[in-house]
Write a protein that holds these residues in place. Sequence first.
Motif, PDB file in Angstrom:
ATOM      1  N   ILE A   1       4.927  17.549   9.964  1.00 58.12           N
ATOM      2  CA  ILE A   1       4.355  16.195   9.996  1.00 58.12           C
ATOM      3  C   ILE A   1       4.144  15.678   8.585  1.00 58.12           C
ATOM      4  O   ILE A   1       4.443  14.511   8.263  1.00 58.12           O
ATOM      5  CB  ILE A   1       3.045  16.193  10.798  1.00 58.12           C
ATOM      6  CG1 ILE A   1       3.341  16.414  12.286  1.00 58.12           C
ATOM      7  CG2 ILE A   1       2.287  14.881  10.599  1.00 58.12           C
ATOM      8  CD1 ILE A   1       2.108  16.575  13.150  1.00 58.12           C
TER       9      ILE A   1
ATOM     10  N   GLY B   1       7.524  14.579  12.086  1.00 56.15           N
ATOM     11  CA  GLY B   1       6.733  14.610  13.304  1.00 56.15           C
ATOM     12  C   GLY B   1       7.511  14.041  14.477  1.00 56.15           C
ATOM     13  O   GLY B   1       8.618  13.511  14.320  1.00 56.15           O
ATOM     14  N   PRO B   2       6.942  14.128  15.693  1.00 58.71           N
ATOM     15  CA  PRO B   2       7.642  13.643  16.892  1.00 58.71           C
ATOM     16  C   PRO B   2       7.934  12.148  16.881  1.00 58.71           C
ATOM     17  O   PRO B   2       8.771  11.682  17.657  1.00 58.71           O
ATOM     18  CB  PRO B   2       6.673  14.009  18.030  1.00 58.71           C
ATOM     19  CG  PRO B   2       5.834  15.112  17.483  1.00 58.71           C
ATOM     20  CD  PRO B   2       5.684  14.813  16.024  1.00 58.71           C
ATOM     21  N   ASP B   3       7.261  11.394  16.010  1.00 59.24           N
ATOM     22  CA  ASP B   3       7.549   9.962  15.931  1.00 59.24           C
ATOM     23  C   ASP B   3       8.723   9.673  15.005  1.00 59.24           C
ATOM     24  O   ASP B   3       9.165   8.516  14.894  1.00 59.24           O
ATOM     25  CB  ASP B   3       6.307   9.192  15.464  1.00 59.24           C
ATOM     26  CG  ASP B   3       5.785   9.667  14.113  1.00 59.24           C
ATOM     27  OD1 ASP B   3       6.081  10.817  13.736  1.00 59.24           O
ATOM     28  OD2 ASP B   3       5.065   8.900  13.450  1.00 59.24           O
ATOM     29  N   GLN B   4       9.238  10.735  14.324  1.00 57.72           N
ATOM     30  CA  GLN B   4      10.362  10.540  13.417  1.00 57.72           C
ATOM     31  C   GLN B   4      11.631  11.283  13.857  1.00 57.72           C
ATOM     32  O   GLN B   4      12.742  10.786  13.701  1.00 57.72           O
ATOM     33  CB  GLN B   4       9.975  10.990  11.999  1.00 57.72           C
ATOM     34  CG  GLN B   4       9.059   9.994  11.299  1.00 57.72           C
ATOM     35  CD  GLN B   4       7.790  10.657  10.795  1.00 57.72           C
ATOM     36  OE1 GLN B   4       7.466  11.770  11.167  1.00 57.72           O
ATOM     37  NE2 GLN B   4       7.059   9.946   9.948  1.00 57.72           N
TER      38      GLN B   4
ATOM     39  N   ARG C   1      -6.698  13.674  15.661  1.00 55.65           N
ATOM     40  CA  ARG C   1      -5.584  12.743  15.895  1.00 55.65           C
ATOM     41  C   ARG C   1      -4.537  13.394  16.797  1.00 55.65           C
ATOM     42  O   ARG C   1      -3.360  13.540  16.415  1.00 55.65           O
ATOM     43  CB  ARG C   1      -4.958  12.315  14.563  1.00 55.65           C
ATOM     44  CG  ARG C   1      -5.891  11.577  13.633  1.00 55.65           C
ATOM     45  CD  ARG C   1      -5.113  11.004  12.464  1.00 55.65           C
ATOM     46  NE  ARG C   1      -4.095  10.040  12.905  1.00 55.65           N
ATOM     47  CZ  ARG C   1      -3.184   9.506  12.088  1.00 55.65           C
ATOM     48  NH1 ARG C   1      -3.146   9.854  10.818  1.00 55.65           N
ATOM     49  NH2 ARG C   1      -2.291   8.643  12.549  1.00 55.65           N
TER      50      ARG C   1
ATOM     51  N   GLU D   1      -2.849  12.318  19.098  1.00 57.46           N
ATOM     52  CA  GLU D   1      -1.720  11.459  19.433  1.00 57.46           C
ATOM     53  C   GLU D   1      -0.523  11.679  18.500  1.00 57.46           C
ATOM     54  O   GLU D   1       0.585  11.235  18.800  1.00 57.46           O
ATOM     55  CB  GLU D   1      -2.137   9.988  19.394  1.00 57.46           C
ATOM     56  CG  GLU D   1      -2.417   9.412  18.024  1.00 57.46           C
ATOM     57  CD  GLU D   1      -3.806   9.746  17.480  1.00 57.46           C
ATOM     58  OE1 GLU D   1      -4.124   9.298  16.367  1.00 57.46           O
ATOM     59  OE2 GLU D   1      -4.559  10.451  18.191  1.00 57.46           O
ATOM     60  N   ARG D   2      -0.733  12.381  17.405  1.00 58.24           N
ATOM     61  CA  ARG D   2       0.373  12.627  16.465  1.00 58.24           C
ATOM     62  C   ARG D   2       1.424  13.554  17.067  1.00 58.24           C
ATOM     63  O   ARG D   2       2.533  13.633  16.555  1.00 58.24           O
ATOM     64  CB  ARG D   2      -0.148  13.210  15.149  1.00 58.24           C
ATOM     65  CG  ARG D   2      -1.106  12.296  14.407  1.00 58.24           C
ATOM     66  CD  ARG D   2      -1.219  12.653  12.945  1.00 58.24           C
ATOM     67  NE  ARG D   2      -0.006  12.282  12.194  1.00 58.24           N
ATOM     68  CZ  ARG D   2       0.097  12.405  10.868  1.00 58.24           C
ATOM     69  NH1 ARG D   2      -0.910  12.892  10.158  1.00 58.24           N
ATOM     70  NH2 ARG D   2       1.213  12.064  10.259  1.00 58.24           N
TER      71      ARG D   2
ATOM     72  N   ALA E   1       2.364  13.116  20.209  1.00 56.83           N
ATOM     73  CA  ALA E   1       2.945  12.356  21.315  1.00 56.83           C
ATOM     74  C   ALA E   1       4.457  12.374  21.225  1.00 56.83           C
ATOM     75  O   ALA E   1       5.042  12.111  20.174  1.00 56.83           O
ATOM     76  CB  ALA E   1       2.440  10.914  21.289  1.00 56.83           C
ATOM     77  N   GLY E   2       5.111  12.706  22.336  1.00 57.75           N
ATOM     78  CA  GLY E   2       6.561  12.736  22.383  1.00 57.75           C
ATOM     79  C   GLY E   2       7.153  14.118  22.224  1.00 57.75           C
ATOM     80  O   GLY E   2       8.337  14.320  22.509  1.00 57.75           O
TER      81      GLY E   2
ATOM     82  N   ASP F   1       1.113   9.732  25.081  1.00 60.70           N
ATOM     83  CA  ASP F   1       0.709   8.923  23.931  1.00 60.70           C
ATOM     84  C   ASP F   1      -0.662   9.309  23.388  1.00 60.70           C
ATOM     85  O   ASP F   1      -0.985   8.998  22.232  1.00 60.70           O
ATOM     86  CB  ASP F   1       0.706   7.439  24.314  1.00 60.70           C
ATOM     87  CG  ASP F   1       2.110   6.906  24.547  1.00 60.70           C
ATOM     88  OD1 ASP F   1       3.066   7.573  24.101  1.00 60.70           O
ATOM     89  OD2 ASP F   1       2.246   5.844  25.184  1.00 60.70           O
TER      90      ASP F   1
END
Length: 415
Positions: A248, A253-256, A278, A280-281, A283-284, A399
């Motif tokens: 991360i 991270g999972p958002d990238q 946090r 939610e970091r 999420a995914g 999420d």
Amino acid sequence: MKASIRRSAIFASAAALVIAVCGTTGTARADPGDGELQFGYVLPETGQLAYLGPPQIESLKFAIQTINDAGGVLGKPVPAVVSSDEAGQEAVAAQSADRVLAAGVDAIVGAAASGMSLAFIDRVTGAGVVQCSGSNTAPTFTDYEDDGFYFRTAPSDALQGPILADVVRGDGHDRVAVVARADDYGRGLMESTREALEDRGVTVALAETYDPKATNFDQVAQQIENSRPDAAVVIAFEEGTQIMQGMIESGLGPDQIGVYGADGLRSEELPSLVAPGRPERLAGMKGTAPASETNEQYVKDLKKFAPELKELQFAPQVFDCVTTIALAAEKAESDDPGEYVKEMNGVTKGGEKCNSFAACKELIADGKDVDYQGVSGPLNFTDKGEPGQATIEVYGYDDEGKLQTLRTETSKAQD
């Protein structure tokens, strides 16, 4: 440290004395045909897999209660289990197995970790005692020389890897990094996943193992970043939280990118451990694991028996270990492992289907062959004493970072 060394030396001397007198550790057992089926366990009460201990231990006790409610085995109630801690340390796990064997058990359930089982499997099977694990997934065990006394109700990672690869490929990724702990579990699942990814046309940009006992995992995150993947698979236990923190921080991270795990990381607490405050970091993030919650009635009954349980991972598989052993003893009309071991594979396939100890026991009493349908799913043991097919859960974090079961899939061993 020195005190621990002295204690280990004292125990080793005592174990050596048992071997010298009896020929092999564990042969100083009570009469193996005394008509009372005695279980022992070596499971994680402490150590990095301690979170897997409660569901397995409580499910084992629940299975014994269920058996006793149905009249016990061979007309006698199954006594309280002999307990011991695998502790996440090979030396401790081996000593624990020696203590349980010395208590005269007819079967040992455990260990949870493949590496811990490998630390004492020779002691148990060499003593002619049945060992059954509900969570050993390393492919190593399939062809291990165990004289036919080792069994597992958890599927080999040879069955989980293809499902994990399908999830990654199904999300559209075509360049993947895979990192895994350097033990039999990590190496086995990494190879199974790597081969399946490549079979599906995915470029495996990195496939590396790491020392799980390291104190810093920044280099692992750096290796992943340097491979320039669009997805990463992390095959880890507790140390995976540090790897994912490093990912991360490196923008992985999972958002990238796609981030995937396996059964060793499946936990409701993972998001709060990786990103305190946090969750939610995560999420995914997705992953796979042998299914734990597909049998609604079993889950309901286990939670009633042990309402404090949060995790249920591998609980059904342990329940099936105990039930299969008990049914084999009923079929053999003996609690002697040397006798009932011959019935272990047979009670899981080829006969009249039944889904509880009580129902199967009644069929056996009527002289029929049985096909025990486990609470973890049909077992259908192969000649190697392991499931020929598996129900694999695909899990994910929503999420808010909450763990969810997305779906389950069936994986079958190739002929």
